[in-house]
Scaffold this motif. Sequence first.
Motif, PDB file in Angstrom:
ATOM      1  N   ASP A  11       0.799  -1.229   0.000  1.00  0.00           N
ATOM      2  CA  ASP A  11       0.000   0.000   0.000  1.00  0.00           C
ATOM      3  C   ASP A  11       0.833   1.281   0.000  1.00  0.00           C
ATOM      4  OD1 ASP A  11       0.860  -0.091   2.627  1.00  0.00           O
ATOM      5  OD2 ASP A  11      -1.154  -0.103   3.497  1.00  0.00           O
ATOM      6  N   ARG A  12       2.152   1.169  -0.001  1.00  0.00           N
ATOM      7  CA  ARG A  12       3.004   2.357  -0.137  1.00  0.00           C
ATOM      8  C   ARG A  12       3.062   2.841  -1.587  1.00  0.00           C
ATOM      9  NH1 ARG A  12       8.522   0.272   1.853  1.00  0.00           N
ATOM     10  NH2 ARG A  12       7.744  -1.459   0.618  1.00  0.00           N
ATOM     11  N   PHE A  13       2.596   1.987  -2.524  1.00  0.00           N
ATOM     12  CA  PHE A  13       2.697   2.298  -3.945  1.00  0.00           C
ATOM     13  C   PHE A  13       1.359   2.160  -4.636  1.00  0.00           C
ATOM     14  CE2 PHE A  13       6.763   0.596  -2.537  1.00  0.00           C
ATOM     15  CZ  PHE A  13       7.634   1.598  -2.929  1.00  0.00           C
ATOM     16  N   SER A  14       1.171   2.952  -5.671  1.00  0.00           N
ATOM     17  CA  SER A  14      -0.006   2.847  -6.535  1.00  0.00           C
ATOM     18  C   SER A  14       0.463   2.395  -7.908  1.00  0.00           C
ATOM     19  CB  SER A  14      -0.712   4.202  -6.679  1.00  0.00           C
ATOM     20  OG  SER A  14      -1.235   4.625  -5.439  1.00  0.00           O
ATOM     21  N   HIS A  15      -0.248   1.427  -8.466  1.00  0.00           N
ATOM     22  CA  HIS A  15       0.070   0.907  -9.791  1.00  0.00           C
ATOM     23  C   HIS A  15      -0.944   1.481 -10.774  1.00  0.00           C
ATOM     24  CE1 HIS A  15       2.980  -2.314  -8.598  1.00  0.00           C
ATOM     25  NE2 HIS A  15       2.451  -1.997  -7.426  1.00  0.00           N
ATOM     26  N   HIS A  16      -0.440   2.041 -11.877  1.00  0.00           N
ATOM     27  CA  HIS A  16      -1.290   2.663 -12.889  1.00  0.00           C
ATOM     28  C   HIS A  16      -1.104   1.894 -14.193  1.00  0.00           C
ATOM     29  CE1 HIS A  16      -1.736   6.017 -10.078  1.00  0.00           C
ATOM     30  NE2 HIS A  16      -0.448   5.822  -9.851  1.00  0.00           N
ATOM     31  N   PHE A  17      -2.105   1.094 -14.568  1.00  0.00           N
ATOM     32  CA  PHE A  17      -2.026   0.282 -15.775  1.00  0.00           C
ATOM     33  C   PHE A  17      -1.861   1.183 -16.997  1.00  0.00           C
ATOM     34  CE2 PHE A  17      -4.119  -1.534 -19.488  1.00  0.00           C
ATOM     35  CZ  PHE A  17      -3.373  -2.685 -19.643  1.00  0.00           C
ATOM     36  N   THR A 126       2.891  -1.165 -16.298  1.00  0.00           N
ATOM     37  CA  THR A 126       2.306  -0.222 -15.352  1.00  0.00           C
ATOM     38  C   THR A 126       3.332   0.837 -14.974  1.00  0.00           C
ATOM     39  OG1 THR A 126       2.959  -1.504 -13.414  1.00  0.00           O
ATOM     40  CG2 THR A 126       0.785  -1.973 -14.319  1.00  0.00           C
ATOM     41  N   ALA A 127       2.819   1.967 -14.567  1.00  0.00           N
ATOM     42  CA  ALA A 127       3.656   2.995 -13.944  1.00  0.00           C
ATOM     43  C   ALA A 127       3.383   2.903 -12.451  1.00  0.00           C
ATOM     44  CB  ALA A 127       3.288   4.375 -14.477  1.00  0.00           C
TER      45      ALA A 127
END
Length: 163
Positions: A11-17, A126-127
């Motif tokens: 949950d420290r990171f967000s994945h953006h497809f 993903t970014a």
Amino acid sequence: MEPGIPAGGDDRFSHHFLIDDPLDLMVPLDHQLASRTSVTIADTVDETWILGRPGTGYHQLVRASCAAAGFAPRIGHFADDWSTGTALVNGGFGVCLASRLSRSQDLHPARRIPISGDNFPSRHITAVTRTGADARETVAFALETLSIETKHLMSRLEADLRD
């Protein structure tokens, strides 16, 4: 999960497809499959394969795709990048899969054939940002631009394969 890549559940990171990047079969220009406009993984059951080293995501993806098609790939060589794999293909040492984003056949002529069917190998691009960073205007702009441009690039590459 590859080393150094944040896990999807962290949950420290967000994945953006951004895009799905299909892997295409690379064969020598004079190969029996070279005239085909598409192949299935099952069409490669008798081939000698060039894979990444054991433990890499690429190695696991190819083995899983072949297993889903009902066979284990006959591994002849290991190559950890698509350019080296395609150079081996060009030399007649086997077949390999390469990212559609890879232009390795520009350096080492080989026939790129899209894979169709149920066992379609693909990478998910993903970014990754720190959680909450995408609320910043500059980060949101960068993510939107990456999304638009990667989709545009993939459309151009798919059009090139059809031509």
